[in-house]
Design a protein around this motif. Structure first.
Motif, PDB file in Angstrom:
ATOM      1  N   GLN A 102       0.815  -1.220   0.000  1.00 29.66           N
ATOM      2  CA  GLN A 102       0.000   0.000   0.000  1.00 29.66           C
ATOM      3  C   GLN A 102       0.847   1.268   0.000  1.00 29.66           C
ATOM      4  N   ILE A 103       2.130   1.142   0.375  1.00 34.67           N
ATOM      5  CA  ILE A 103       3.084   2.244   0.273  1.00 34.67           C
ATOM      6  C   ILE A 103       4.386   1.688  -0.291  1.00 34.67           C
ATOM      7  N   ARG A 104       5.299   2.597  -0.670  1.00 34.45           N
ATOM      8  CA  ARG A 104       6.563   2.159  -1.285  1.00 34.45           C
ATOM      9  C   ARG A 104       7.767   2.566  -0.454  1.00 34.45           C
ATOM     10  N   VAL A 105       7.567   2.821   0.823  1.00 33.79           N
ATOM     11  CA  VAL A 105       8.684   3.096   1.726  1.00 33.79           C
ATOM     12  C   VAL A 105       9.616   1.887   1.726  1.00 33.79           C
ATOM     13  N   PRO A 106      10.937   2.079   1.733  1.00 34.95           N
ATOM     14  CA  PRO A 106      11.844   0.934   1.788  1.00 34.95           C
ATOM     15  C   PRO A 106      11.526   0.013   2.960  1.00 34.95           C
ATOM     16  N   HIS A 107      11.737  -1.281   2.743  1.00 30.84           N
ATOM     17  CA  HIS A 107      11.636  -2.237   3.841  1.00 30.84           C
ATOM     18  C   HIS A 107      12.776  -1.986   4.826  1.00 30.84           C
ATOM     19  N   LEU A 108      12.596  -2.435   6.062  1.00 29.69           N
ATOM     20  CA  LEU A 108      13.600  -2.222   7.110  1.00 29.69           C
ATOM     21  C   LEU A 108      14.322  -3.531   7.407  1.00 29.69           C
ATOM     22  N   GLY A 109      15.642  -3.518   7.294  1.00 30.23           N
ATOM     23  CA  GLY A 109      16.443  -4.690   7.609  1.00 30.23           C
ATOM     24  C   GLY A 109      17.481  -4.376   8.670  1.00 30.23           C
ATOM     25  N   ILE A 110      17.497  -5.189   9.737  1.00 35.93           N
ATOM     26  CA  ILE A 110      18.464  -5.016  10.828  1.00 35.93           C
ATOM     27  C   ILE A 110      19.025  -6.374  11.191  1.00 35.93           C
ATOM     28  N   ALA A 111      20.346  -6.455  11.354  1.00 36.09           N
ATOM     29  CA  ALA A 111      20.982  -7.672  11.844  1.00 36.09           C
ATOM     30  C   ALA A 111      22.130  -7.294  12.768  1.00 36.09           C
ATOM     31  N   LEU A 112      22.290  -8.075  13.827  1.00 37.57           N
ATOM     32  CA  LEU A 112      23.401  -7.924  14.775  1.00 37.57           C
ATOM     33  C   LEU A 112      24.070  -9.280  14.931  1.00 37.57           C
ATOM     34  N   LEU A 113      25.386  -9.269  14.997  1.00 31.96           N
ATOM     35  CA  LEU A 113      26.135 -10.528  15.007  1.00 31.96           C
ATOM     36  C   LEU A 113      27.275 -10.444  16.015  1.00 31.96           C
ATOM     37  N   VAL A 114      27.495 -11.546  16.705  1.00 33.17           N
ATOM     38  CA  VAL A 114      28.695 -11.711  17.539  1.00 33.17           C
ATOM     39  C   VAL A 114      29.424 -12.939  17.020  1.00 33.17           C
ATOM     40  N   TRP A 115      30.760 -12.800  16.754  1.00 36.97           N
ATOM     41  CA  TRP A 115      31.438 -13.925  16.091  1.00 36.97           C
ATOM     42  C   TRP A 115      32.881 -14.213  16.535  1.00 36.97           C
ATOM     43  N   PRO A 116      33.516 -13.790  17.615  1.00 35.33           N
ATOM     44  CA  PRO A 116      32.975 -13.103  18.771  1.00 35.33           C
ATOM     45  C   PRO A 116      33.114 -11.584  18.731  1.00 35.33           C
ATOM     46  N   GLU A 117      33.711 -11.003  17.707  1.00 37.89           N
ATOM     47  CA  GLU A 117      33.675  -9.555  17.577  1.00 37.89           C
ATOM     48  C   GLU A 117      32.254  -9.131  17.216  1.00 37.89           C
ATOM     49  N   GLY A 118      32.017  -7.830  17.181  1.00 31.98           N
ATOM     50  CA  GLY A 118      30.687  -7.351  16.849  1.00 31.98           C
ATOM     51  C   GLY A 118      30.531  -7.093  15.361  1.00 31.98           C
ATOM     52  N   TRP A 119      29.291  -7.094  14.923  1.00 33.65           N
ATOM     53  CA  TRP A 119      28.953  -6.807  13.525  1.00 33.65           C
ATOM     54  C   TRP A 119      27.526  -6.292  13.490  1.00 33.65           C
ATOM     55  N   PHE A 120      27.261  -5.304  12.629  1.00 34.30           N
ATOM     56  CA  PHE A 120      25.874  -4.849  12.513  1.00 34.30           C
ATOM     57  C   PHE A 120      25.559  -4.439  11.088  1.00 34.30           C
ATOM     58  N   TYR A 121      24.274  -4.527  10.777  1.00 35.70           N
ATOM     59  CA  TYR A 121      23.748  -4.148   9.467  1.00 35.70           C
ATOM     60  C   TYR A 121      22.420  -3.458   9.672  1.00 35.70           C
ATOM     61  N   ILE A 122      22.190  -2.369   8.970  1.00 40.28           N
ATOM     62  CA  ILE A 122      20.866  -1.773   8.882  1.00 40.28           C
ATOM     63  C   ILE A 122      20.750  -1.108   7.523  1.00 40.28           C
ATOM     64  N   ASP A 123      19.572  -1.275   6.913  1.00 39.58           N
ATOM     65  CA  ASP A 123      19.381  -0.720   5.584  1.00 39.58           C
ATOM     66  C   ASP A 123      17.891  -0.567   5.313  1.00 39.58           C
ATOM     67  N   GLY A 124      17.591   0.331   4.413  1.00 39.05           N
ATOM     68  CA  GLY A 124      16.257   0.421   3.839  1.00 39.05           C
ATOM     69  C   GLY A 124      16.285  -0.277   2.498  1.00 39.05           C
ATOM     70  N   VAL A 125      15.638  -1.434   2.407  1.00 40.57           N
ATOM     71  CA  VAL A 125      15.694  -2.236   1.178  1.00 40.57           C
ATOM     72  C   VAL A 125      14.795  -1.582   0.127  1.00 40.57           C
ATOM     73  N   PRO A 126      15.361  -1.176  -1.018  1.00 39.61           N
ATOM     74  CA  PRO A 126      14.573  -0.437  -2.006  1.00 39.61           C
ATOM     75  C   PRO A 126      13.411  -1.270  -2.554  1.00 39.61           C
ATOM     76  N   ARG A 127      12.342  -0.571  -2.920  1.00 37.72           N
ATOM     77  CA  ARG A 127      11.168  -1.204  -3.523  1.00 37.72           C
ATOM     78  C   ARG A 127      11.146  -1.002  -5.042  1.00 37.72           C
ATOM     79  N   THR A 128      12.191  -0.424  -5.585  1.00 40.93           N
ATOM     80  CA  THR A 128      12.255  -0.095  -6.997  1.00 40.93           C
ATOM     81  C   THR A 128      13.714  -0.031  -7.414  1.00 40.93           C
ATOM     82  N   ASN A 129      13.960   0.131  -8.694  1.00 31.56           N
ATOM     83  CA  ASN A 129      15.312   0.261  -9.224  1.00 31.56           C
ATOM     84  C   ASN A 129      15.774   1.706  -9.034  1.00 31.56           C
ATOM     85  N   LEU A 130      16.752   1.899  -8.166  1.00 32.23           N
ATOM     86  CA  LEU A 130      17.198   3.256  -7.855  1.00 32.23           C
ATOM     87  C   LEU A 130      17.832   3.952  -9.051  1.00 32.23           C
ATOM     88  N   MET A 131      18.377   3.186  -9.982  1.00 28.12           N
ATOM     89  CA  MET A 131      18.988   3.792 -11.158  1.00 28.12           C
ATOM     90  C   MET A 131      17.934   4.313 -12.137  1.00 28.12           C
TER      91      MET A 131
END
Length: 267
Positions: A102-131
């Motif tokens: 019903q809207i085209r706002v980017p999807h929200l993706g978040i991930a956190l990882l311990v391996w044992p150092e830290g790692w993180f990801y966050i992004d707005g997943v596009p709903r269209t071709n940005l180019m």
């Protein structure tokens, strides 16, 4: 600017085996705070297909995890999950929100990882071709450049480059994807970036114009294809196979994209 370029399993295998419950619990708290913000905005219902995944494996005596998926009138599929063995250096936590068509706002993706150092990801997943859709890029990504570039200069964070080309292709130009040493400062920085991003994303949702009804079915199918490919092609799935075997991992992956869902998708 340093970069990390390793397979997830190599990072885990080449690291010391230590108990990382302290960071694991901090990451759980961060995701719980963010989920509370999202729960307050959307009407959500737990999908029955994930009820028996509330707890799986042998945690705390060994590897385990939890996967809960939700849907609602404005949310196609939201996943709150973790997998790993925090007593032996590894935990992978997710909070993802795939919006309805019903809207085209980017999807929200978040991930956190311990391996044992830290790692993180966050992004707005596009709903269209940005180019192709420059207006979409300008609305949701151009304004993030300054803060994104500033964080690239932080000496305690190493930009993470996936060895999987598909995963690199899935990232927007302003995706945060970093390894970092686990300390009070870096975890505080991560908490701040994630909180600011979610608050801004919720404002985008409130301010979004509706997608014409005639265009929603095509948008929903595009969204599902993106979600399924990301879930099925995630290089970290190898850790699920290592801990729980292929059959259980396949079930978990379907949980990430909604392959076994029973609730209807929003229109």
């Amino acid at each position: 600017m340093a970069e990390t370029l390793q397979h997830v399993e190599d990072m885990v295998d080449n690291a010391p085996q230590i108990d990382v419950h302290d960071t694991f619990h901090q990451f759980q708290e961060i995701l719980a705070e963010l989920k509370a913000k999202i729960d307050a905005r959307f009407e959500l219902q737990r999908d029955p297909s994930t009820l028996d995944l509330e707890q799986y494996g042998s945690y705390p005596d060994g590897p385990g995890g939890s996967l809960a998926a939700y849907s609602g009138p404005e949310v196609d599929w939201m996943v709150h999950s973790w997998l790993g063995n925090p007593a032996a250096s590894f935990a992978n936590l997710h909070l993802t929100v795939w919006l309805g068509p019903q809207i085209r706002v980017p999807h929200l993706g978040i991930a956190l990882l311990v391996w044992p150092e830290g790692w993180f990801y966050i992004d707005g997943v596009p709903r269209t071709n940005l180019m192709v859709d420059g207006d979409y890029y300008d609305r949701y990504y151009a304004g993030l450049d300054e803060a994104w570039l500033a964080h690239r200069a932080d000496p305690e964070f190493e930009y993470f480059v996936s060895r999987a080309g598909f995963i690199r292709a899935s990232l927007s130009p302003t995706a945060y994807c970093y390894s970092f040493p686990r300390n009070e400062r870096t975890i505080g920085v991560v908490r701040g970036i994630l909180t600011d991003y979610v608050d801004r994303w919720l404002r985008w949702v409130d301010e979004a114009e509706p997608v014409p009804a005639a265009d929603r079915a095509a948008q929903a199918e595009l969204d599902l294809a993106i979600r399924r490919n990301i879930a099925e092609r995630d290089p970290a799935n190898v850790m699920g196979v290592r801990y729980f075997g292929q059959e259980t991992t396949d079930r978990l992956v379907r949980g990430l994209w909604g392959g076994d869902r029973t609730l209807d998708r929003p229109l």
